[in-house]
Design an enzyme around this catalytic site. Structure first.
Site, PDB file in Angstrom:
ATOM      1  N   ASP A 184      -5.935  18.754  23.313  1.00 47.99           N
ATOM      2  CA  ASP A 184      -6.961  17.724  23.157  1.00 47.99           C
ATOM      3  C   ASP A 184      -7.652  17.436  24.488  1.00 47.99           C
ATOM      4  O   ASP A 184      -7.041  17.527  25.548  1.00 47.99           O
ATOM      5  CB  ASP A 184      -6.307  16.440  22.637  1.00 47.99           C
TER       6      ASP A 184
ATOM      7  N   LYS B 127      17.637   1.162  28.700  1.00 50.50           N
ATOM      8  CA  LYS B 127      16.456   0.895  29.524  1.00 50.50           C
ATOM      9  C   LYS B 127      16.763   1.324  30.951  1.00 50.50           C
ATOM     10  O   LYS B 127      17.905   1.227  31.409  1.00 50.50           O
ATOM     11  CB  LYS B 127      16.111  -0.592  29.539  1.00 50.50           C
TER      12      LYS B 127
ATOM     13  N   TRP C 124      12.611  10.774  37.987  1.00 49.42           N
ATOM     14  CA  TRP C 124      11.748  10.895  39.171  1.00 49.42           C
ATOM     15  C   TRP C 124      10.963   9.604  39.287  1.00 49.42           C
ATOM     16  O   TRP C 124      10.171   9.272  38.412  1.00 49.42           O
ATOM     17  CB  TRP C 124      10.814  12.087  39.021  1.00 49.42           C
ATOM     18  N   ALA C 125      11.241   8.855  40.352  1.00 55.42           N
ATOM     19  CA  ALA C 125      10.569   7.568  40.574  1.00 55.42           C
ATOM     20  C   ALA C 125      10.383   7.395  42.081  1.00 55.42           C
ATOM     21  O   ALA C 125      11.124   6.655  42.738  1.00 55.42           O
ATOM     22  CB  ALA C 125      11.391   6.427  39.983  1.00 55.42           C
TER      23      ALA C 125
ATOM     24  N   GLU D  97      -9.970  22.166  22.941  1.00 59.33           N
ATOM     25  CA  GLU D  97     -11.040  21.301  22.438  1.00 59.33           C
ATOM     26  C   GLU D  97     -12.040  21.079  23.572  1.00 59.33           C
ATOM     27  O   GLU D  97     -11.923  20.151  24.355  1.00 59.33           O
ATOM     28  CB  GLU D  97     -10.475  19.960  21.957  1.00 59.33           C
TER      29      GLU D  97
END
Length: 689
Positions: free
Chosen positions: A342, A128, A76-77, A397
């Protein structure tokens, strides 16, 4: 699933109000949040056929091997002009393998198998994504869905490595049953060895897991697993969300670690970071398609000023796909048992908790300062996890105290099982830094340990990784400081500083364990008073690993007192395992005596007695009890084997009398030496919890 109506009904909102009637004025806020949650689920059902398929998107994005060994690549770009695949397989040709543009910013490429029917891209070869932007840039990117990334020693950038082993690791042990009492060993694989290097998954499996089992912890919280380019970020600047960090070994070695933990009856939680992402571009998510947005908010809303990182756009359909599938991936592929989320406070508010104190006034938790997009994301995440995996555990947290964070989504809550009791370690550090022993305020300590929202479970801890980091000190180091280097031998008499430190280290832990929550957490090594602080290799310390290790070897030296603290921690957990106070309702506190420096409370039908006085012992101290009967000592911090002075006879039987005391019907006389903590159990009660 029918489309949600404008008039939202929260199915069990009455239960939340019964727990806390003061939330009634904010009913409309809860309804709006729940309505947004319902709408998300409805849209998932309508567009994707429900969340089950949607959260398995890791099976369609990134790279997928087909039945015929063909490879399907999908990304997805949305802002990209063109996408190409390059790598070892095509001699790093930047143009030979273009992706085909699909709807909604998606791109796809199919590579047929080679003539010998093997995949066109072999296991462990490098890849890549080449992104061509609308302004004519050519960018080299790692797939956001990459399952394995590695870094050569001389490089600063991570490489996307195709992970498709011919014989992948297969788990053999079932997940353990969800524990009623949660005793968490917070761990970082890379520092799990005394050696000055990055330790491995296999080292943790062979050398740390047996210690965790021996100590009586039933849960491991693994930090810094999601791949992060900067080791010193402690894993909180994530670059590859689907990749287990390769600096410790392979994905299969992490799977084996979790499988062996399960064989020992230990569940494993992942410290998951969905609150923000690293700013890295070449090996991170940032500017993946060349735009400032893509996975993140554009402009200032997409940047966390304090953390220097990017903030997700939780309202984006594809961001939801990515993050929710990420949770599913770790549960399915690695067999984690849940998550510690977190940075929840940062997610809940537009101000991210920066320069904001929370007084507990309810107006702080509602209104325009609340980021309802991310709050609803957390509701959806918890709903999906608990629907698919009923035994899944989630911990938030959150330092703000958001009401309903740990109540069911069906009540209008966020759906977490536990929150971290973050005020407790701060209180202990403040006391040790600022107060003399005779000035410790028993009432204030008890207030901090019990000041939690009724009906919302907390994980209590005396210290976590935060307190061990450079710039701060562990409790042991605050208590004993430089004497830990010279005076920890049990072959010499204890100095006053070592004596005080060892006794208080045990008492602080037991008091936190017994009074502070419905779960308990300890950071690896702190259970035995690990000396020094924690500091990862960085320019400021000449890339040294000296402080980025845990010296478990200290436990192998019988003449050092670390083994005594270890033994107490083990006994504390095994005692809890028998009596189950963490799974019991909050304690009844019968004494918090300022002059005597004594705290007494009852929980799970056992009596906890603490004498914090530095010099005064009490021969006949009257202690209140709920149940009549004969009591005996079950845990005694003053035992010789725990570094104590052995002043108590464990054969002593304590008989209650019908003498009411502090709102309890019975009481008994107990000898409590100075700086000693006791747990006493009634011999006439069957403790099967």
């Amino acid at each position: 699933m029918a489309e949600p109506e404008d008039n939202v009904t929260i199915p069990e909102f009455g239960s939340l109000l019964q727990m806390d009637p003061y939330l009634k004025p904010f009913e409309k806020d809860f309804q709006r949040r729940y309505g947004l949650f319902q709408k998300r689920l409805f849209l998932l059902e309508e567009a994707e056929g429900g969340f089950d398929q949607f959260t398995r998107s890791y099976q369609s994005f990134g790279v997928q091997r087909q039945a015929n060994n063909g490879l399907l690549f999908k990304e997805w770009a949305p802002a990209a002009e063109a996408l190409f695949l390059t790598g070892d397989f095509n001699g790093w040709d930047n143009f030979s393998h273009p992706y085909k543009k699909l709807e909604y910013g998606k791109w796809e490429l199919y590579l047929p198998p080679k003539e010998d029917k093997t995949p066109a891209v072999s296991h462990l070869s490098k890849l890549k994504v080449v992104v061509h932007t609308r302004v004519g840039e050519r960018l080299y990117r790692i797939s956001p869905w990459a399952k394995y990334v590695t870094k050569r020693e001389e490089s600063v950038i991570y490489d996307w490595v195709h992970w498709d082993p011919p014989f992948p690791y297969l788990h053999t042990h079932p997940r353990p049953k969800k524990p009623r009492s949660l005793r968490i060993y917070e761990s970082h694989v890379g520092i799990g060895s005394p050696e000055g290097k990055i330790a491995s998954y296999t080292n943790f499996t062979a050398n740390v897991l047996p210690r965790i089992k021996d100590l009586g912890y039933n849960c491991i919280q693994l930090m810094a697993i999601m791949e992060h380019a900067y080791y010193a970020s402690f894993g909180y600047q994530v670059t590859s969300f689907f990749a287990a960090s390769s600096r410790y070994g392979t994905p299969d070695e992490l799977k084996q670690l979790i499988d062996v933990a399960h064989s020992l009856g230990i569940i494993v939680l992942l410290d998951v970071v969905h609150s923000h992402a690293s700013k890295n571009t070449e090996d991170g998510l940032n500017k993946f398609d060349g735009s400032d947005s893509c996975f993140f908010h554009a402009g200032p809303r997409g940047e966390h000023k304090l953390w220097d990182s990017r903030l997700f756009n939780y309202s984006s359909w594809e961001v939801q796909r990515f993050l929710l599938s990420n949770l599913r991936w770790w549960m399915e592929e690695y067999r984690f048992d849940g998550f510690r989320f977190d940075g929840v406070t940062s997610m809940l508010y537009h101000h991210h908790g920066i320069a904001t104190g929370f007084s507990g006034d309810y107006s702080e938790y509602f209104g325009l300062q609340v980021d309802e997009e991310s709050l609803v994301y957390l509701m959806v995440a918890n709903h999906i996890l608990h629907s698919l995996y009923p035994d899944c555990i989630t911990i938030g947290e959150d330092v703000s105290g958001m009401p309903g964070l740990c109540r069911a989504v069906s009540e209008g809550g966020c759906g977490f099982d536990y929150r971290l009791a973050m005020a407790i370690p701060d209180k202990w550090i403040q006391i040790l830094k600022e107060l003399k022993d005779e000035d410790w305020n028993m009432g204030n300590i008890v207030y901090t340990l019990t000041n939690r929202r009724y009906g919302e479970k907390c994980i209590a801890y005396a210290e976590s990784h935060d307190q061990a980091l450079v710039g701060d000190k562990s409790l042991a180091f605050w208590l004993m400081d430089k004497e830990m280097y010279t005076n920890m031998s049990s072959l010499i008499p204890m100095t006053p500083i070592i004596d005080r430190g060892i006794q208080l280290h045990k008492m602080i832990r037991l008091l936190t364990h017994g009074l502070g929550g419905e779960g308990y957490l300890n950071f690896m090594g702190n259970e035995f008073g690990h000396p020094e602080w924690l500091d990862f290799p960085r320019k400021g310390n000449n890339e040294s690993y000296h402080y980025a290790r845990r010296q478990y070897n200290l436990l192998d030296m019988d003449h050092l007192r670390y083994i005594q603290l270890y033994a107490f921690d083990r006994e504390m957990h095994h005692t809890e395992d028998k009596y189950g106070w963490l799974a019991s309702p909050p304690a009844f506190i019968s004494a918090k005596h300022e002059t005597d420096k004594v705290i007494v409370f009852e929980r799970a039908n056992v009596i906890f007695v603490f004498n914090f006085h530095p010099t005064k012992s009490y021969n006949n101290y009257r202690v209140a009890t709920g149940s009549p009967g004969k009591y005996k000592i079950k845990l005694d911090s003053d035992e010789i084997k725990f570094g104590g002075h052995g002043r108590l006879d464990h054969n002593t039987e304590f008989f209650t009398e019908s003498v009411p005391l502090n709102e309890q019907p019975n009481s008994m006389m107990v000898y409590i030496p100075c700086r000693t903590a006791l747990v006493l159990a009634n011999e006439e009660i069957d403790y099967c919890y």
